[in-house]
Enzyme design. Structure first.
Site, mmCIF file in Angstrom:
data_model
loop_
_atom_site.group_PDB
_atom_site.id
_atom_site.type_symbol
_atom_site.label_atom_id
_atom_site.label_comp_id
_atom_site.label_asym_id
_atom_site.label_seq_id
_atom_site.Cartn_x
_atom_site.Cartn_y
_atom_site.Cartn_z
ATOM 1 N N SER A 170 -15.584 12.570 23.538
ATOM 2 C CA SER A 170 -15.730 11.507 24.543
ATOM 3 C C SER A 170 -16.615 12.017 25.599
ATOM 4 O O SER A 170 -16.575 12.901 26.138
ATOM 5 C CB SER A 170 -14.284 11.011 25.200
ATOM 6 O OG SER A 170 -14.285 10.332 26.372
ATOM 7 N N TYR A 206 -16.917 3.484 20.981
ATOM 8 C CA TYR A 206 -16.466 2.705 21.842
ATOM 9 C C TYR A 206 -17.004 3.124 23.539
ATOM 10 O O TYR A 206 -17.526 3.939 23.647
ATOM 11 C CB TYR A 206 -14.818 2.784 22.178
ATOM 12 C CG TYR A 206 -14.458 4.084 22.265
ATOM 13 C CD1 TYR A 206 -14.235 4.554 23.672
ATOM 14 C CD2 TYR A 206 -14.075 5.017 21.600
ATOM 15 C CE1 TYR A 206 -13.507 5.679 24.140
ATOM 16 C CE2 TYR A 206 -13.680 6.172 21.658
ATOM 17 C CZ TYR A 206 -13.403 6.642 23.070
ATOM 18 O OH TYR A 206 -13.270 8.009 23.524
ATOM 19 N N LYS A 229 -44.686 -21.985 38.144
ATOM 20 C CA LYS A 229 -44.792 -23.421 38.656
ATOM 21 C C LYS A 229 -45.927 -24.499 37.703
ATOM 22 O O LYS A 229 -45.436 -25.402 37.404
ATOM 23 C CB LYS A 229 -45.266 -23.616 39.982
ATOM 24 C CG LYS A 229 -45.117 -24.549 40.838
ATOM 25 C CD LYS A 229 -45.376 -24.654 42.321
ATOM 26 C CE LYS A 229 -44.332 -23.840 43.123
ATOM 27 N NZ LYS A 229 -44.980 -23.532 44.311
ATOM 28 N N GLY A 257 -41.296 -14.556 49.186
ATOM 29 C CA GLY A 257 -42.573 -13.576 50.042
ATOM 30 C C GLY A 257 -43.990 -14.249 49.928
ATOM 31 O O GLY A 257 -44.730 -13.823 50.851
ATOM 32 N N ARG A 299 -37.604 -25.900 37.489
ATOM 33 C CA ARG A 299 -37.231 -24.436 37.338
ATOM 34 C C ARG A 299 -35.827 -24.420 36.816
ATOM 35 O O ARG A 299 -35.161 -25.011 37.292
ATOM 36 C CB ARG A 299 -37.738 -23.510 38.335
ATOM 37 C CG ARG A 299 -36.834 -23.822 39.698
ATOM 38 C CD ARG A 299 -37.377 -22.886 40.704
ATOM 39 N NE ARG A 299 -36.964 -23.504 41.911
ATOM 40 C CZ ARG A 299 -37.754 -23.261 42.975
ATOM 41 N NH1 ARG A 299 -38.532 -22.514 43.096
ATOM 42 N NH2 ARG A 299 -37.212 -23.603 44.443
ATOM 43 N N CYS A 344 -16.562 7.609 28.166
ATOM 44 C CA CYS A 344 -15.798 7.330 29.578
ATOM 45 C C CYS A 344 -16.566 7.556 30.685
ATOM 46 O O CYS A 344 -17.495 8.093 30.657
ATOM 47 C CB CYS A 344 -14.290 7.943 29.512
ATOM 48 S SG CYS A 344 -14.624 9.718 29.484
ATOM 49 N N ARG A 354 -50.820 -24.869 45.956
ATOM 50 C CA ARG A 354 -49.587 -24.321 45.788
ATOM 51 C C ARG A 354 -49.495 -22.972 45.116
ATOM 52 O O ARG A 354 -50.435 -22.874 44.277
ATOM 53 C CB ARG A 354 -48.572 -25.285 45.169
ATOM 54 C CG ARG A 354 -48.788 -26.677 45.206
ATOM 55 C CD ARG A 354 -48.005 -27.479 44.327
ATOM 56 N NE ARG A 354 -46.548 -27.451 44.467
ATOM 57 C CZ ARG A 354 -45.656 -28.186 43.771
ATOM 58 N NH1 ARG A 354 -46.213 -28.876 42.682
ATOM 59 N NH2 ARG A 354 -44.489 -27.832 43.673
ATOM 60 N N HIS A 405 -15.667 9.020 45.712
ATOM 61 C CA HIS A 405 -14.296 8.973 45.198
ATOM 62 C C HIS A 405 -13.513 7.606 45.811
ATOM 63 O O HIS A 405 -13.213 6.692 44.782
ATOM 64 C CB HIS A 405 -13.514 9.975 46.009
ATOM 65 C CG HIS A 405 -12.094 10.104 45.625
ATOM 66 N ND1 HIS A 405 -11.103 9.399 46.336
ATOM 67 C CD2 HIS A 405 -11.254 10.701 44.459
ATOM 68 C CE1 HIS A 405 -10.009 9.706 45.796
ATOM 69 N NE2 HIS A 405 -10.179 10.342 44.741
ATOM 70 N N MET A 434 -47.160 -17.312 50.037
ATOM 71 C CA MET A 434 -47.682 -18.365 50.672
ATOM 72 C C MET A 434 -46.802 -19.496 50.691
ATOM 73 O O MET A 434 -46.621 -19.851 49.629
ATOM 74 C CB MET A 434 -49.093 -18.445 50.427
ATOM 75 C CG MET A 434 -50.010 -19.400 51.324
ATOM 76 S SD MET A 434 -51.504 -20.151 50.848
ATOM 77 C CE MET A 434 -50.545 -21.710 49.917
HETATM 78 P P1 ADP Z 1 -42.464 -23.796 46.901
HETATM 79 O O1 ADP Z 1 -42.880 -23.037 45.981
HETATM 80 O O2 ADP Z 1 -41.904 -23.213 48.120
HETATM 81 O O3 ADP Z 1 -41.406 -24.768 46.397
HETATM 82 P P2 ADP Z 1 -44.099 -25.963 46.706
HETATM 83 O O4 ADP Z 1 -45.437 -25.625 46.067
HETATM 84 O O5 ADP Z 1 -43.245 -26.530 45.539
HETATM 85 O O6 ADP Z 1 -43.604 -24.724 47.227
HETATM 86 O O7 ADP Z 1 -44.530 -26.881 47.691
HETATM 87 C C1 ADP Z 1 -43.403 -27.419 48.599
HETATM 88 C C2 ADP Z 1 -43.137 -29.117 48.579
HETATM 89 O O8 ADP Z 1 -44.335 -29.503 48.873
HETATM 90 C C3 ADP Z 1 -42.725 -29.477 47.401
HETATM 91 O O9 ADP Z 1 -41.152 -29.635 47.161
HETATM 92 C C4 ADP Z 1 -43.194 -30.990 47.205
HETATM 93 O O10 ADP Z 1 -42.070 -31.657 47.968
HETATM 94 C C5 ADP Z 1 -44.374 -30.930 48.182
HETATM 95 N N1 ADP Z 1 -45.438 -30.861 47.134
HETATM 96 C C6 ADP Z 1 -46.142 -30.091 46.637
HETATM 97 N N2 ADP Z 1 -47.145 -30.522 46.075
HETATM 98 C C7 ADP Z 1 -47.338 -31.707 46.361
HETATM 99 C C8 ADP Z 1 -48.240 -33.087 45.916
HETATM 100 N N3 ADP Z 1 -49.227 -32.747 44.938
HETATM 101 N N4 ADP Z 1 -47.678 -34.107 46.364
HETATM 102 C C9 ADP Z 1 -46.688 -34.347 47.166
HETATM 103 N N5 ADP Z 1 -45.982 -33.193 47.567
HETATM 104 C C10 ADP Z 1 -45.990 -32.011 47.034
HETATM 105 MG MG MG Z 2 -41.084 -25.818 45.330
#
Ligand code: ADP
Ligand code: MG
Ligand code: MG
Length: 886
Positions: A777, A864, A26, A105, A352, A844, A96, A468, A107
């Site tokens: 083979s 092959y 990210k 999985g 992404r 094979c 984030r 099988h 936070m």
């Molecule tokens: P995830 O990894 O679950 O996608 P994110 O870190 O992308 O989590 O955050 C989820 C949502 O939070 C994002 O889609 C975005 O809309 C919102 N978000 C994150 N950072 C900001 C920010 N700085 N300003 C506004 N919205 C934010």
């Molecule tokens: Mg996101």
């Protein structure tokens, strides 16, 4: 200690190799987008190196790191002209998580951090929008309490729902500032009750708490489980992103949205996404309000009345459009983008590579080559060969509701519906009456093959991915769910149970071999079409690959399917499957039961025309290409009757009494048939069987020649050789029959003789053996069994324990054990070439269709691979990729 905390616009980032490793996916992409001049709110990354330090430092943030964090925060303050914790113009941030790869999985994000009872007042004053300020504060308390203080989120949701009920409104957006005031009060009381502490008012404490929580979440059960399932190593660690907030929840000229640069399910080159006015963060995906479409066209197609973003904010939409095009051009791939609009200003919050269906993956790759965005090579490398399988089989219409009875292993992809039958005979009977059936067996055996052919799908209670049933079904392209351990089959009552549900013979079920589901009733399927995109990818793959791809096939139908998919010959034609046919099995049994060579010869003479015709029909499909025919391999008892009724029937037709038949069955019984009287050992004991088979092959060749069909290159393969003398004797046999037939018809026959390497001794003795072999083979199914000393059919009992204890990284019957079995293949190849430079080498067995194993074959210099017909495209693509990766 250099890459601890880095701002998005730090020049150093450009120079870091594999920045994702240190900065997470990210953060890396946020930095890149900033560099591209796209509007990204300022922020910084706390790197994965800090994650490591954090755990070494008793789960505390080192002083130096804290210092750096607050230095970077100062920079954000400068850039935004706001101040963290200020009572005039407070800076709010989001915290984030960000691992190398996106990880569900981990936070959840905390938004609006920096709000407290005082700053919320400042925000109100500054924006003159109390409703927005309170909405932001309550969101922050909810998220922070949930993510950092571990208070269950539903407790807050319940309070909001009650408030809406009291006010008689449906949507959060209909609540007023005073409602949020009340709720904030109650939220804080809840936190006090649950944590015995006040909700933190210090903004520094809030920030440290959130950062700590991200690092701790790396070690959470959720994240650990996810890592285990997806083979992500523990040492990677996560990064943390701290970013200044932009607000989509400030009113009518604000919004938040998610958009893909192309349609991820069809691959169509149109924007595909959704947005919500006056909303924040995950509101779009949370489903509390129905989001609206991004483009006008998508809105019309969906028949929606709500305005698209293109219509509500045409100017911002144009900005978004430009941004998306720029991102695709830069990343050269379809992007999944998160954005927010604050007072008509666009901000990009994430990008992404977008997840897509197999079909979309192919279309996008082909389109991008046409658009000159990527090269053919890149297009080929981008497609996961394993996903091609799902394109060639019908799939269930997911839009229809379905009642799942149980789940088993997704053994052979595709879906099928039909009446439940418990015997191969019943499947055939109903098939003759044009009725669809699903063959349900505890497990299948070679005797069920005709029933598997007649049925539309196969369900077994036992057996793994390489049982099988699974292997044969994949070979036939029949959907199969195997190892469905919850079902209890009662052949006598003609029913099976799954929990409380009883399914009787004749009831209709549907199986989905792509995900292992067993469903009551019919579910409509969608027929796949081999799209022009698919053909294009295959064409390109064929241009790049060096390894030949053949198929394992023993019927005209399978051969045709494989040819259509681009198979360049047959690598394994098992002759015994031809013996199970209703008409012939009697003659086969007669041959096995007769005590004299005359009796055997008589029975063999009856079989010969059948085998000849089988070969002919295959040769006609494979004209001009090589066809490897394996002489009889399985132990003879496999062909003998099992039930009393069958035994009596056989006795009658062979003029024996049933006791004699039973005695013979007793005689042929083996303690360990896999290592018993089979393979070339049959040819040594009963040469007349192999003689008949060779005669059938050669006569078929000659008849094709007479009919002016381009002859195949017949490769006669002797199975289960362990010594050179075995092969020497049997090679003489083959040549003798060839001479006889050549003389009889006064025509020359082209053929070569080789062997299957499936015993470790044969691999070691390859130099001597190659004296009599034109080709090797590698029969890697048996070679894996004999190298490990593990029976494939019994490995199910402990395979999982081996995988869990990391003794096996992957099931060696699915993907070749490159260290052990692979070493034997290398030894045999090298030693074989020492004597016979021109020896042809191939593989094979199931591994021939497994991309990883194919890469190994390519590196080892085999000529092959051979796999089941429906795996041919997978193998072609994998072969091309192996070449391109060299
Ligand atoms: P995830 O990894 O679950 O996608 P994110 O870190 O992308 O989590 O955050 C989820 C949502 O939070 C994002 O889609 C975005 O809309 C919102 N978000 C994150 N950072 C900001 C920010 N700085 N300003 C506004 N919205 C934010
Ligand atoms: Mg996101
Ligand atoms: Mg074998």
């Amino acid at each position: 200690m250099s890459n601890l905390v880095l701002s998005f616009n730090n020049k150093k980032i450009k120079k870091i190799k594999n920045p994702e490793y240190i900065l997470g996916g990210k953060g890396t992409n946020l930095a890149r987008m900033g560099n591209l001049g796209l509007p990204v709110p300022p922020g910084f990354i706390i790197s994965t190196e800090v994650c490591e330090l954090f755990y070494k430092n008793k789960k505390k943030l080192p002083k130096q790191v804290l210092k750096n964090i607050y230095l970077e925060l100062k920079d954000i303050e400068k850039l935004t002209s706001k101040k963290f914790g200020s009572l005039k113009n407070p800076l709010l941030v989001s915290v984030r998580s960000g691992a190398r790869v996106s990880m569900p999985g981990m936070m959840d994000t905390v938004l609006n951090l920096g709000l407290n009872d005082q700053t919320v007042k400042a925000l109100t004053k500054k924006t003159l929008n109390g409703r927005f300020a309170k909405d932001s504060y309550r969101r922050f308390i909810q998220m922070y309490s949930n993510v950092v203080l571990n208070i269950e989120g539903y407790l807050f949701e319940e309070m909001i729902d009650n408030q809406k009920l009291n006010k008689g409104v449906l949507l959060d957006t209909e609540l007023e500032e005073t409602d949020w005031d009340e709720l904030i009060q109650r939220f804080k009381e809840l936190v006090k009750r649950q944590t015995k502490k006040n909700f933190p008012q210090s903004v520094q404490e809030q920030l440290n708490g959130a950062i700590r929580a991200v690092f701790l979440s790396w070690d959470s059960q959720r994240a650990k489980t996810y890592r285990k399932l997806n083979q992500i190593p523990d040492y990677w660690g996560t990064a943390v992103n701290v970013q200044s907030m932009v607000f989509g929840n400030m009113g009518k000229d604000c919004l938040t949205g998610v958009v893909f640069t192309r349609n991820p399910s069809t691959g169509e080159n149109v924007f595909f996404g959704e947005y919500l006015i006056d909303a924040q963060g995950e509101d779009v995906v949370a489903g509390t309000r129905t989001p609206q479409h991004i483009t006008k066209k998508a809105k019309i197609v969906a028949g929606s009345k709500e305005k698209s973003m293109e219509e509500t904010m045409p100017k911002v939409f144009q900005d978004l459009k430009k941004t998306l095009l720029k991102l695709e051009k830069y990343y050269k791939d379809m992007q999944d983008v998160e954005f927010t609009v604050e007072n008509k200003k666009l901000w990009i919050l994430q990008t992404r590579s977008g997840k897509r269906t197999a079909h979309a993956g192919i279309k996008i790759a082909v389109d991008m080559v046409a658009e000159k965005l990527i090269s053919k090579k890149k297009a080929i490398l981008r497609i996961d060969p394993n996903t091609l399988g799902t394109l060639l089989h019908p799939s269930l219409n997911r839009k229809v509701e379905r009642k799942i009875i149980t789940k088993g292993l997704p053994a052979s992809p595709g879906a099928a519906s039909g009446k439940v039958v418990f015997t191969a005979e019943e499947a055939e009977r109903l098939n003759d009456m044009m009725q669809n059936t699903i063959l349900v067996r505890v497990e299948t055996s070679p005797e069920d093959i005709h029933g598997m052919h007649a049925a539309k799908g196969v369900l077994t209670a036992r057996g793994g991915m390489t049982s099988h049933a699974a292997v044969v079904a994949r070979g036939m392209g029949r959907p199969c769910v195997s190892g469905s351990t919850e079902i209890i089959i009662d052949y006598n009552l003609k029913q099976f149970k799954s929990g409380k549900i009883i399914v009787k013979e004749g009831d209709i079920i549907t199986i989905d071999g792509t995900n292992g589901e067993v469903i009551l009733g019919t579910v409509p399927t969608i027929q796949p079409k081999m799209s022009s995109y698919f053909s294009t990818i295959m064409k390109w793959a064929n241009e790049f690959k060096k390894l030949k791809v053949r198929t394992n096939a023993e019927t005209e139908k399978d051969s045709k399917v494989a040819r259509d998919f681009g198979a360049e010959g047959i690598g394994l034609c098992r002759t015994e499957h031809m013996f199970f046919d209703q008409e012939r099995i009697l003659s086969v049994r007669e041959m096995i039961l007769s005590k004299s060579i005359e009796g055997r010869n008589n029975a063999l003479a009856k079989l010969l025309p059948h085998q000849k015709n089988d070969f002919k029909s295959i040769f006609k499909v494979m004209k001009g290409l090589p066809v490897t025919i394996r002489l009889l391999d399985p132990p003879l008892h496999e062909f003998l009757p099992k039930t009393d009724r069958e035994i009596e029937e056989v006795a009658r037709s062979t003029n024996l009494d049933s006791k004699e038949v039973k005695d013979r069955i007793e005689e042929l019984h083996e303690q360990n048939p896999m290592l018993g009287h089979r393979g070339c050992r049959l040819g040594i004991s009963f040469p007349e069987i192999y003689e008949m088979q060779c005669e059938a092959i050669f006569e078929a060749l000659i008849e094709c020649k007479k009919e002016k069909i381009k002859p195949v290159i017949a490769e006669i393969m002797i199975p289960l050789i362990s010594t050179d003398t075995e092969l020497k004797i049997l090679r003489i046999l083959v040549d003798r029959i060839a001479n006889k037939i050549q003389k009889k018809y006064k025509t020359k026959i082209d053929y070569i003789v080789g062997t299957m390497i499936e015993l470790p001794r044969a691999a070691l003795q390859a130099k001597k053996i190659s004296k009599y072999a034109d080709f090797f083979s590698f029969g890697t199914n048996d070679l894996t069994q004999t190298t490990f000393g593990i029976s494939r059919d019994d490995s199910g009992k402990f395979l999982n324990d081996y995988l869990n204890n990391k003794i096996f990284e992957i099931d060696p019957f699915v993907s070749l054990d490159q260290n052990g079995v692979g070493e034997l293949i290398e030894i045999a190849s090298t030693r074989g070439r020492q004597f016979n430079k021109k020896i042809k080498l191939g593989i094979c067995g199931e591994h021939g269709g497994d991309p990883r194993s194919i890469e190994f074959c390519s590196k080892t210099g085999l000529h092959y691979v051979s796999c089941s017909p429906f795996r041919v495209p997978v193998a072609i693509l994998a072969a091309a990729q192996s070449e391109l990766k060299k």
